[in-house]
Enzyme design. Structure first.
Site, PDB file in Angstrom:
ATOM      1  N   ASP A  90      -1.924   2.173  -4.541  1.00 12.74           N
ATOM      2  CA  ASP A  90      -3.175   2.226  -3.949  1.00 12.74           C
ATOM      3  C   ASP A  90      -4.368   1.577  -4.356  1.00 12.74           C
ATOM      4  O   ASP A  90      -4.027   0.706  -5.599  1.00 12.74           O
ATOM      5  CB  ASP A  90      -3.744   3.966  -4.174  1.00 12.74           C
ATOM      6  CG  ASP A  90      -2.872   4.857  -3.349  1.00 12.74           C
ATOM      7  OD1 ASP A  90      -2.245   4.341  -2.442  1.00 12.74           O
ATOM      8  OD2 ASP A  90      -2.664   5.885  -3.870  1.00 12.74           O
TER       9      ASP A  90
ATOM     10  N   HIS B  61       0.746  -1.297  -0.019  1.00 13.11           N
ATOM     11  CA  HIS B  61      -0.223   0.017   0.030  1.00 13.11           C
ATOM     12  C   HIS B  61       0.777   1.219   0.014  1.00 13.11           C
ATOM     13  O   HIS B  61       0.479   2.427  -0.276  1.00 13.11           O
ATOM     14  CB  HIS B  61      -0.914  -0.124   1.128  1.00 13.11           C
ATOM     15  CG  HIS B  61      -2.322   0.594   0.960  1.00 13.11           C
ATOM     16  ND1 HIS B  61      -2.292   1.875   0.156  1.00 13.11           N
ATOM     17  CD2 HIS B  61      -3.618   0.271   1.413  1.00 13.11           C
ATOM     18  CE1 HIS B  61      -3.674   2.167   0.113  1.00 13.11           C
ATOM     19  NE2 HIS B  61      -4.425   1.164   0.829  1.00 13.11           N
TER      20      HIS B  61
END
Length: 509
Positions: A486, A482
């Site tokens: 995204d 992450h």
């Protein structure tokens, strides 16, 4: 002087300058897995560097040497020099010396293999590039966990010098093998000493300003990424107090390091806590060098990378139809395309279309790669390894198929060379052949994504007109870092991948 095969060799300092001047060779000292550029080289303190005997125009990733740690006295007779355990991979901190190819007294020609070493990835021959004689073996074959930089043998240039080192033994930082074994048994005995005496003996010495910092290459890299000052780590858990990667991972700024006597007590208490019932039958399996490194890397990944997972279902009836047609066309060439070949191509093109998925976290910046070097998870008897199909986005299905079959065979035979499994920008792990419907894979650092592929399933699906039909589908799960990818970006990757699988003609556009 150098052979054309892609093997790792050790070359001594007296030969280095000649090699550098006569040919375009270099050594990559920083552990950048995808680097295609080569910096200058240098010899180690005892005259050994690593050199890949492949021309630099072949896009080979060169291997670096780790910082040497002296384990010995330098008092050798004139005409003799140590042969040290070399770093045969960027993440290697120690290796298992499987066997000696040469015997004491054997003549050595440039390029001769001296011994076989099990690194954290594979079993490799360590070669030597000087002409002379193997005068004395200091570390016997079958010895595990030999630290990088530790002398394993003595080399002499003249045969008459062999007698000079016949009775030589290591002194200073290391002892002969039998003494090392006895030293390893001492901690358990010392635990039984009175606590006050134990504290006095075990208290770590404070680092002086002039002391040399002992840390493994990977520990230094990890410390740099996390902004950790290695001088703040009072005592490493490696040999001779050497700082290793696990010390950096456990370090907390401002926290007081655990006292050695506490560590010793924990060490002795652990077996009692984990002891199996007397009636239970079990077998303890030794942890191999490869398995140990796999464990460390996976633990590092889950601890340091914020994973999240996205799953999508893809129809693949059209892919199976096209695969059947192509296999008939390539039958005379002996080429048989697998479903996995299509998956690799589809994933490579998706990674090219969504470059965030073809990236890696570098601490202060994100590195996006211009080509997709696809790591393919292969299970071997020694554990999981990920050989690389380079430039997978630019290759056709036939070439991908040939590369995967050749790499998988070499992986299972333990014959992969470092440049064939070090690096990669994206990984695919396929357990479909084992009947696994879907699973979530652990990211292979420093990559940002890994695609987990399940088995094909026949199921009933609804048509746009409201009717029903049967279709062949697979579930794939994308594990993402992450920090780099995204959620919307990961979803975009799976959208492109699914389109490539559902209609393979998109991969020809």
């Amino acid at each position: 002087m150098l052979s054309s095969s892609r093997r790792i060799i050790a070359i001594s300092a007296p030969k280095c300058q000649n090699v550098a001047k006569s040919r375009s060779w270099a050594i990559l000292y920083n552990s950048l897995p995808r680097s295609r550029q080569f910096s200058s080289f240098r010899a180690s303190s005892r005259g050994s560097v690593l050199l890949s005997s492949t021309n630099i125009n072949t896009n080979t990733t060169f291997v670096h040497t780790a910082q040497q740690q002296r384990f010995y006295s330098s008092s050798l007779p004139d005409g003799a020099q140590f042969i040290e355990m070399s770093a045969l991979s960027p993440t290697m901190e120690q290796g298992n010396l499987i066997k000696w190819v040469k015997k004491e007294g054997d003549k050595i020609e440039p390029g001769d293999a001296l011994c076989s070493v099990q690194t954290d990835k594979a079993v490799m021959d360590m070669e030597y590039q000087e002409e002379g004689y193997l005068a004395k073996i200091l570390v016997e074959g079958g010895t595990d966990s030999v630290e990088i930089g530790r002398p394993i043998a003595i080399f002499v240039e003249e045969e008459e010098d062999i007698a000079k080192v016949k009775d030589f033994t290591l002194d200073g930082g290391a002892a002969p093998a039998k003494e090392v074994e006895s030293q390893q048994e001492e901690p358990q005995q010392r635990v039984e000493q009175p606590a006050q005496q134990q504290q006095q003996q075990a208290a770590p010495a404070q680092k002086q300003s002039g002391d040399r910092l002992k840390a493994s290459p990977y520990a230094k890299t990890l410390a740099k990424e996390r902004g950790v000052d290695l001088n703040q780590i009072a005592q490493g858990s490696g040999p001779e107090g050497r700082i290793v990667a696990s010390d950096v991972e456990k370090f907390t700024p401002g926290a007081q390091p655990a006292q050695p006597q506490q560590k010793a007590a924990a060490t002795t208490a652990a077996p009692a806590a984990m002891a199996a019932p007397v009636s239970q039958d079990f077998q303890d399996v030794p942890v191999s060098q490869v398995r140990r490194v796999i464990a460390e890397r996976l633990l590092e990944s889950k601890r340091t990378i914020p994973h999240y997972y996205l799953t999508v279902e893809c129809e693949m009836d059209e892919l199976l139809r096209i695969r059947s047609l192509l296999n008939k066309r390539f039958e005379k060439e002996g080429v048989k395309l697998s479903v996995n070949d299509f998956i690799l191509k589809a994933a490579a093109l998706a990674a090219k279309a969504v470059p965030e998925a073809n990236s890696s976290w570098q601490g202060t910046f994100i590195r996006q790669y211009n080509s997709v070097d696809m790591s393919v998870a292969v299970q071997t008897d020694n554990g999981l390894i990920t050989p690389i199909v380079f430039d997978c986005d630019k290759k056709g299905l036939k070439e991908i198929s040939k590369d995967v079959k050749a790499l998988a065979e070499k992986a299972r035979d333990g014959k992969l060379q470092p440049h064939e499994f070090q690096g990669g920008s994206f990984t695919v792990s396929n357990l479909g052949m084992f009947g696994i419907k879907e699973f979530s894979a652990i990211i292979n650092p420093p990559q940002a994504c890994i695609l987990a592929v399940g088995s094909a399933q026949r199921k009933v699906v609804e048509t746009p007109e409201g009717g029903y039909r049967t279709a062949t589908t697979i579930n794939v799960t994308l594990s993402c870092d992450h920090r780099v990818v995204d959620g919307a970006v990961g979803a975009e990757f799976l959208k492109v991948f699914s389109r490539n699988i559902t209609d393979p003609l998109n991969m020809l556009a």
